[in-house]
Design a protein around this motif. Structure first.
Motif, PDB file in Angstrom:
ATOM      1  N   GLY A   1       0.788  -1.238   0.000  1.00  0.00           N
ATOM      2  CA  GLY A   1       0.000   0.000   0.000  1.00  0.00           C
ATOM      3  C   GLY A   1       0.811   1.274   0.000  1.00  0.00           C
ATOM      4  N   LEU A   2       2.095   1.196  -0.363  1.00  0.00           N
ATOM      5  CA  LEU A   2       2.927   2.399  -0.403  1.00  0.00           C
ATOM      6  C   LEU A   2       2.371   3.409  -1.394  1.00  0.00           C
ATOM      7  N   LYS A   3       2.219   4.651  -0.932  1.00  0.00           N
ATOM      8  CA  LYS A   3       1.741   5.757  -1.766  1.00  0.00           C
ATOM      9  C   LYS A   3       2.818   6.832  -1.852  1.00  0.00           C
ATOM     10  N   PRO A   4       2.773   7.672  -2.898  1.00  0.00           N
ATOM     11  CA  PRO A   4       3.753   8.756  -3.016  1.00  0.00           C
ATOM     12  C   PRO A   4       3.767   9.637  -1.760  1.00  0.00           C
TER      13      PRO A   4
ATOM     14  N   LEU B   1       5.150  -5.520   7.033  1.00  0.00           N
ATOM     15  CA  LEU B   1       6.524  -5.998   6.940  1.00  0.00           C
ATOM     16  C   LEU B   1       6.768  -6.605   5.566  1.00  0.00           C
ATOM     17  N   VAL B   2       7.674  -6.003   4.813  1.00  0.00           N
ATOM     18  CA  VAL B   2       8.110  -6.521   3.515  1.00  0.00           C
ATOM     19  C   VAL B   2       9.531  -7.043   3.702  1.00  0.00           C
ATOM     20  N   GLU B   3       9.734  -8.328   3.479  1.00  0.00           N
ATOM     21  CA  GLU B   3      11.009  -8.961   3.796  1.00  0.00           C
ATOM     22  C   GLU B   3      11.881  -9.085   2.540  1.00  0.00           C
ATOM     23  N   ASP B   4      12.985  -8.369   2.533  1.00  0.00           N
ATOM     24  CA  ASP B   4      13.941  -8.470   1.434  1.00  0.00           C
ATOM     25  C   ASP B   4      14.856  -9.660   1.703  1.00  0.00           C
ATOM     26  N   ALA B   5      14.442 -10.803   1.148  1.00  0.00           N
ATOM     27  CA  ALA B   5      15.235 -12.035   1.261  1.00  0.00           C
ATOM     28  C   ALA B   5      15.926 -12.336  -0.059  1.00  0.00           C
ATOM     29  N   ALA B   6      16.257 -11.274  -0.808  1.00  0.00           N
ATOM     30  CA  ALA B   6      16.849 -11.440  -2.138  1.00  0.00           C
ATOM     31  C   ALA B   6      18.097 -12.308  -2.098  1.00  0.00           C
ATOM     32  N   GLU B   7      18.881 -12.215  -1.022  1.00  0.00           N
ATOM     33  CA  GLU B   7      20.142 -12.942  -0.917  1.00  0.00           C
ATOM     34  C   GLU B   7      20.013 -14.205  -0.065  1.00  0.00           C
ATOM     35  N   ALA B   8      18.788 -14.545   0.348  1.00  0.00           N
ATOM     36  CA  ALA B   8      18.635 -15.476   1.454  1.00  0.00           C
ATOM     37  C   ALA B   8      17.806 -16.719   1.165  1.00  0.00           C
ATOM     38  N   ILE B   9      17.613 -17.098  -0.113  1.00  0.00           N
ATOM     39  CA  ILE B   9      16.909 -18.346  -0.390  1.00  0.00           C
ATOM     40  C   ILE B   9      17.674 -19.496   0.271  1.00  0.00           C
ATOM     41  N   GLY B  10      16.974 -20.309   1.051  1.00  0.00           N
ATOM     42  CA  GLY B  10      17.630 -21.420   1.740  1.00  0.00           C
ATOM     43  C   GLY B  10      18.153 -21.088   3.118  1.00  0.00           C
TER      44      GLY B  10
ATOM     45  N   HIS C   1       2.744   7.380  11.965  1.00  0.00           N
ATOM     46  CA  HIS C   1       3.313   8.514  11.239  1.00  0.00           C
ATOM     47  C   HIS C   1       4.613   8.965  11.894  1.00  0.00           C
ATOM     48  N   ASN C   2       5.512   9.467  11.097  1.00  0.00           N
ATOM     49  CA  ASN C   2       6.735  10.097  11.567  1.00  0.00           C
ATOM     50  C   ASN C   2       6.365  11.494  12.054  1.00  0.00           C
ATOM     51  N   LYS C   3       6.507  11.756  13.357  1.00  0.00           N
ATOM     52  CA  LYS C   3       6.077  13.044  13.922  1.00  0.00           C
ATOM     53  C   LYS C   3       6.881  14.208  13.355  1.00  0.00           C
ATOM     54  N   ARG C   4       8.132  13.951  12.941  1.00  0.00           N
ATOM     55  CA  ARG C   4       8.966  15.052  12.456  1.00  0.00           C
ATOM     56  C   ARG C   4       8.617  15.462  11.033  1.00  0.00           C
ATOM     57  N   THR C   5       8.071  14.528  10.256  1.00  0.00           N
ATOM     58  CA  THR C   5       7.732  14.859   8.870  1.00  0.00           C
ATOM     59  C   THR C   5       6.229  14.841   8.604  1.00  0.00           C
ATOM     60  N   GLY C   6       5.489  14.182   9.497  1.00  0.00           N
ATOM     61  CA  GLY C   6       4.053  14.035   9.297  1.00  0.00           C
ATOM     62  C   GLY C   6       3.685  12.942   8.304  1.00  0.00           C
ATOM     63  N   ARG C   7       4.675  12.260   7.756  1.00  0.00           N
ATOM     64  CA  ARG C   7       4.397  11.255   6.736  1.00  0.00           C
ATOM     65  C   ARG C   7       4.038   9.905   7.371  1.00  0.00           C
ATOM     66  N   ARG C   8       3.156   9.180   6.698  1.00  0.00           N
ATOM     67  CA  ARG C   8       2.785   7.841   7.152  1.00  0.00           C
ATOM     68  C   ARG C   8       3.938   6.867   6.903  1.00  0.00           C
ATOM     69  N   ILE C   9       4.144   5.954   7.856  1.00  0.00           N
ATOM     70  CA  ILE C   9       5.107   4.870   7.687  1.00  0.00           C
ATOM     71  C   ILE C   9       4.374   3.744   6.969  1.00  0.00           C
ATOM     72  N   ALA C  10       4.667   3.572   5.689  1.00  0.00           N
ATOM     73  CA  ALA C  10       3.911   2.628   4.869  1.00  0.00           C
ATOM     74  C   ALA C  10       4.375   1.191   5.033  1.00  0.00           C
ATOM     75  N   ALA C  11       5.641   0.992   5.380  1.00  0.00           N
ATOM     76  CA  ALA C  11       6.172  -0.372   5.494  1.00  0.00           C
ATOM     77  C   ALA C  11       7.523  -0.345   6.185  1.00  0.00           C
ATOM     78  N   CYS C  12       7.931  -1.511   6.639  1.00  0.00           N
ATOM     79  CA  CYS C  12       9.294  -1.733   7.135  1.00  0.00           C
ATOM     80  C   CYS C  12       9.900  -2.823   6.273  1.00  0.00           C
ATOM     81  N   MET C  13      11.114  -2.590   5.757  1.00  0.00           N
ATOM     82  CA  MET C  13      11.724  -3.538   4.825  1.00  0.00           C
ATOM     83  C   MET C  13      13.166  -3.850   5.242  1.00  0.00           C
ATOM     84  N   PRO C  14      13.360  -4.866   6.096  1.00  0.00           N
ATOM     85  CA  PRO C  14      14.716  -5.313   6.439  1.00  0.00           C
ATOM     86  C   PRO C  14      15.300  -6.170   5.331  1.00  0.00           C
ATOM     87  N   MET C  15      16.631  -6.291   5.309  1.00  0.00           N
ATOM     88  CA  MET C  15      17.322  -7.107   4.312  1.00  0.00           C
ATOM     89  C   MET C  15      18.295  -8.037   5.025  1.00  0.00           C
ATOM     90  N   HIS C  16      18.354  -9.299   4.571  1.00  0.00           N
ATOM     91  CA  HIS C  16      19.245 -10.296   5.158  1.00  0.00           C
ATOM     92  C   HIS C  16      20.564 -10.278   4.392  1.00  0.00           C
TER      93      HIS C  16
END
Length: 382
Positions: free
Chosen positions: A86-89, A184-193, A147-162
């Motif tokens: 649901g990420l929006k501009p 939570l969007v999981e960047d497992a691009a390097e982590a199959i297996g 929302h980020n109080k300093r910018t007022g922007r919504r936090i649309a997702a968290c995306m960690p990477m392995h």
């Protein structure tokens, strides 16, 4: 200068016929050739056909996820995952600065803004402590999400990477995201297996993304996949990645702005053969990693290891050197021996297109970026 010759001798012993030892080359056997020729003979070489469906079914079974969607790159998988989240501009996505640029660029494709937090020093992946601290100090729920109080922007997702396939503390990150309602969007691009606490990486998020690029543990030449437990998201992913074409016997009607990002059948044929060999390659790569650790025993160079509960695919084995000067000295010595080694990427927050983005201290990220070097980690010859 430190004596790196024993390490270089060991690397050469693993790849004895190579004039130049590369960081990570693919491993192919007869099955890959068989499946590719079969796909050629079928004349179905584009983005439809039995091999793409077969790959999706095999991925779902292997990972235990309910649904898999085969795509033309890991970058496309991350981009589509963020759309599904649901990420929006103008919205923000929490991620790490210590990563490859393909983690962060898809945020910009949707007009989003990366927000960079530090990693844990022992995993090289997003720190749950840094995530929790940022949310508690600088975020607030305004009734329609965090929302980020300093910018007022919504936090649309968290995306960690392995990083390099080493699991981060993804269970803690998952718990924090669930507590605050952050997708939570999981960047497992390097982590199959790779797995953590007995669960495959890529399955912790609402959506997970893999890469099957030519340099990954298994490859389809170019390609990737998205996995999810959510049937609605899987259907949406297939629809949007096929130019959002509404199924019909002859009419060409599209009900959204879609993409042409499905995996071609030729690539899927190669990926099917590779996936069937994944366990074999993981065993070989684990043996290589254990032998590397023996070489480093008693040596002043630090070897990157898994944290407790983690089982890495050992996509890239890595060492931590004393400082940036020692890192550069090592890289020069390896290059002179025609052995390809690589440092970590430049921090995303230091790149010109992302230098304006908010970041915390990134203390561990900078420490690691100046010291970590990846070693040749292809499946050994023989």
């Amino acid at each position: 200068m430190a004596n790196y010759q024993p390490l270089f001798d060991f690397i050469r012993s693993q790849y004895p016929l190579k004039e130049r030892v590369y960081l990570h080359e693919p491993s192919f056997k007869d099955k890959e050739r068989e499946y590719l020729l079969d796909a050629l003979d079928s004349k179905i070489v584009s983005t439809v056909g039995p091999y793409a469906q077969r790959l999706e079914a095999q991925l779902a079974v292997y990972t235990g996820a309910q649904h898999a969607v085969a795509l033309n790159s890991g970058t496309s998988a991350l981009h589509l995952s963020l759309k599904l989240a649901g990420l929006k501009p103008g919205e923000e996505v929490i991620t790490q600065a210590l990563t490859y640029v393909a983690t962060v660029n898809p945020i910009s494709y949707e007009g989003g803004i990366p927000l960079f937090l530090d990693v844990d020093k022992d995993t090289m992946g997003l720190s749950p402590a840094a995530l929790k601290m940022f949310i508690e100090e600088f975020c607030e729920d305004f009734g329609n999400g965090l929302h980020n109080k300093r910018t007022g922007r919504r936090i649309a997702a968290c995306m960690p990477m392995h990083t390099f396939g080493y699991p981060c503390r993804i269970d803690e990150i998952q718990s924090i995201c669930e507590a605050y309602g952050v997708p939570l969007v999981e960047d497992a691009a390097e982590a199959i297996g790779s797995s953590y606490n007995g669960r495959w990486l890529g399955t912790y998020g609402m959506v997970g993304a893999y890469s099957f690029n030519g340099n990954k543990t298994i490859t389809s030449g170019g390609g990737g996949a998205l996995i999810t437990e959510n049937e609605r998201l899987a259907k949406q992913a297939r629809h949007l990645s096929s130019q959002a074409k509404v199924p019909h016997a002859w009419e060409s009607y599209h009900d959204a702005i879609g993409q042409n990002t499905r995996m071609p059948s030729l690539n899927a044929a190669l990926a099917c053969a590779q996936l069937e060999r994944l366990d074999e390659m993981l065993r070989a790569k684990r043996e290589l990693s254990e032998e590397y650790q023996q070489v480093f025993r008693g040596n002043q160079l630090g070897f990157v290891k898994e944290i407790e509960g983690a089982s890495a695919n050992h996509w890239l084995n890595a060492i931590i050197l004393r400082d940036k000067s020692a890192r550069n000295e090592f890289l020069e010595a390896a290059s002179a021996k025609a052995i390809e080694c690589r440092p970590l990427w430049q921090l995303m927050s230091d790149l010109p297109m992302y230098s304006h983005c908010e970041a915390d201290s990134l203390e561990h990220s900078r420490y690691l970026q100046e010291r970590v070097v990846a070693l040749p980690s292809s499946v050994p010859v023989g």
